[in-house]
Structures are given as structure tokens and as C-alpha cells.
Design a protein around this motif. Sequence first.
Motif, mmCIF file in Angstrom:
data_model
loop_
_atom_site.group_PDB
_atom_site.id
_atom_site.type_symbol
_atom_site.label_atom_id
_atom_site.label_comp_id
_atom_site.label_asym_id
_atom_site.label_seq_id
_atom_site.Cartn_x
_atom_site.Cartn_y
_atom_site.Cartn_z
ATOM 1 N N ARG A 282 97.101 38.294 63.050
ATOM 2 C CA ARG A 282 96.647 38.856 64.322
ATOM 3 C C ARG A 282 95.624 37.949 64.989
ATOM 4 N N TRP A 283 94.767 37.299 64.193
ATOM 5 C CA TRP A 283 93.783 36.364 64.746
ATOM 6 C C TRP A 283 94.497 35.185 65.408
ATOM 7 N N PHE A 284 95.537 34.623 64.739
ATOM 8 C CA PHE A 284 96.300 33.533 65.335
ATOM 9 C C PHE A 284 97.018 33.983 66.609
ATOM 10 N N GLN A 285 97.554 35.175 66.600
ATOM 11 C CA GLN A 285 98.215 35.686 67.802
ATOM 12 C C GLN A 285 97.218 35.839 68.944
ATOM 13 N N ARG A 286 96.010 36.311 68.638
ATOM 14 C CA ARG A 286 94.973 36.453 69.656
ATOM 15 C C ARG A 286 94.556 35.094 70.211
ATOM 16 N N LYS A 287 94.418 34.099 69.333
ATOM 17 C CA LYS A 287 94.047 32.755 69.793
ATOM 18 C C LYS A 287 95.146 32.141 70.659
ATOM 19 N N ARG A 288 96.393 32.376 70.294
ATOM 20 C CA ARG A 288 97.513 31.881 71.106
ATOM 21 C C ARG A 288 97.501 32.546 72.476
ATOM 22 N N TYR A 289 97.243 33.841 72.502
ATOM 23 C CA TYR A 289 97.160 34.566 73.767
ATOM 24 C C TYR A 289 96.009 34.033 74.620
ATOM 25 N N GLN A 290 94.839 33.808 74.017
ATOM 26 C CA GLN A 290 93.700 33.269 74.758
ATOM 27 C C GLN A 290 94.002 31.884 75.305
ATOM 28 N N TYR A 291 94.701 31.059 74.528
ATOM 29 C CA TYR A 291 95.088 29.718 74.966
ATOM 30 C C TYR A 291 96.009 29.801 76.179
ATOM 31 N N GLU A 292 97.001 30.680 76.120
ATOM 32 C CA GLU A 292 97.936 30.793 77.230
ATOM 33 C C GLU A 292 97.262 31.359 78.479
ATOM 34 N N VAL A 293 96.341 32.288 78.319
ATOM 35 C CA VAL A 293 95.662 32.859 79.473
ATOM 36 C C VAL A 293 94.650 31.873 80.051
ATOM 37 N N THR A 294 93.947 31.136 79.205
ATOM 38 C CA THR A 294 92.938 30.199 79.686
ATOM 39 C C THR A 294 93.567 29.082 80.515
ATOM 40 N N PHE A 295 94.678 28.530 80.048
ATOM 41 C CA PHE A 295 95.333 27.424 80.749
ATOM 42 C C PHE A 295 96.461 27.895 81.665
ATOM 43 N N SER A 296 96.567 29.187 81.906
ATOM 44 C CA SER A 296 97.583 29.781 82.787
ATOM 45 C C SER A 296 99.002 29.410 82.376
ATOM 46 N N LEU A 297 99.243 29.331 81.085
ATOM 47 C CA LEU A 297 100.575 28.994 80.604
ATOM 48 C C LEU A 297 101.508 30.196 80.617
ATOM 49 N N TYR A 298 100.956 31.379 80.701
ATOM 50 C CA TYR A 298 101.793 32.577 80.649
ATOM 51 C C TYR A 298 102.709 32.680 81.862
ATOM 52 N N MET A 299 102.396 31.989 82.963
ATOM 53 C CA MET A 299 103.238 32.091 84.154
ATOM 54 C C MET A 299 104.205 30.913 84.288
ATOM 55 N N LEU A 300 104.230 30.008 83.315
ATOM 56 C CA LEU A 300 105.144 28.868 83.354
ATOM 57 C C LEU A 300 106.444 29.200 82.636
ATOM 58 N N THR A 301 107.453 28.436 82.959
ATOM 59 C CA THR A 301 108.724 28.582 82.251
ATOM 60 C C THR A 301 108.593 27.925 80.881
ATOM 61 N N PRO A 302 109.483 28.220 79.951
ATOM 62 C CA PRO A 302 109.388 27.594 78.625
ATOM 63 C C PRO A 302 109.452 26.066 78.669
ATOM 64 N N THR A 303 110.235 25.509 79.593
ATOM 65 C CA THR A 303 110.300 24.050 79.712
ATOM 66 C C THR A 303 108.965 23.492 80.178
ATOM 67 N N GLU A 304 108.339 24.123 81.150
ATOM 68 C CA GLU A 304 107.046 23.661 81.639
ATOM 69 C C GLU A 304 105.969 23.801 80.562
#
Length: 125
Positions: free
Chosen positions: A32-54
Motif C-alpha cells: 500500500r505504501w508503494f501504491q501511495r508513492k506511485r499515486y503521489q508521483y503521478e499526481v505531482t508530475f501530472s502523469l495521470y492525464m497522459l496516455t500510456p505511451t506518453e
Amino acid sequence: MLSTPISLPTVFVGAAIIFLFALALYPSSLLRWFQRKRYQYEVTFSLYMLTPTEKFIFNSILFLFLAMVSIAVALYLPRHVRIIAHRAYYYVSGDLVKNGTTSAVLGTTAEILTPTTVAEAIGSA
């Protein structure tokens, strides 16, 4: 009943499969800690709105940049720290003979350098 006995490796493999299945259903606190860190990484760098290729391109560039920085640090930082330590030693003690960089540049290893010999060595260079 079963006609053939179950071997011990089969029992271990079955137990491992059940254990992995339980981990998938009930994630541990570390997972769960790794999942939270991955989520924080994606939200911090705005990766959640990119396509998988991007995301792949961005993560590849970031990985290559960090790899080059870490290789450069591993290769060049020890020598740089050694030079800074030699300079700090020179500023504290004023002794040129024990300073490896200065003695290597001036070509002296054993004799004690006086201000006149240092001036002569610099003047002849």
C-alpha cells in the motif's frame, strides 16, 4: 481417497500460490505504501492525464536522465571530493608536500618546498 501420495514440493508450490493469492486480495502495508508513492508521483508530475505511451516516454526520459546523473556522480564525485579535501588541507596546514594534487603538478615528492622554490617552479612552468 487419493491413490497416489502428494509430494512435499507440490504442497510447497500450492501453499505459495495460496499465499500469493492472499497477498493480491489483501495488500500488505508495504504494498500500500508503494501504491501511495506511485499515486503521489503521478499526481505531482501530472502523469495521470497522459496516455500510456506518453507516460512511457516521460518515464524513459526521466530514467535516462537520472541514470546519467548517478553514473556521473559515481565516476567524478570521488575525485572531486579528494581535490577539495587536498585544497582544504592546504588552506589549513599550508603544506604543499602532503597535498597530492599540488605536489604532482610541481613534480616534487619528498623535499620541502619553500616560497622561493614554489615561485621558481611556477615561474619555470
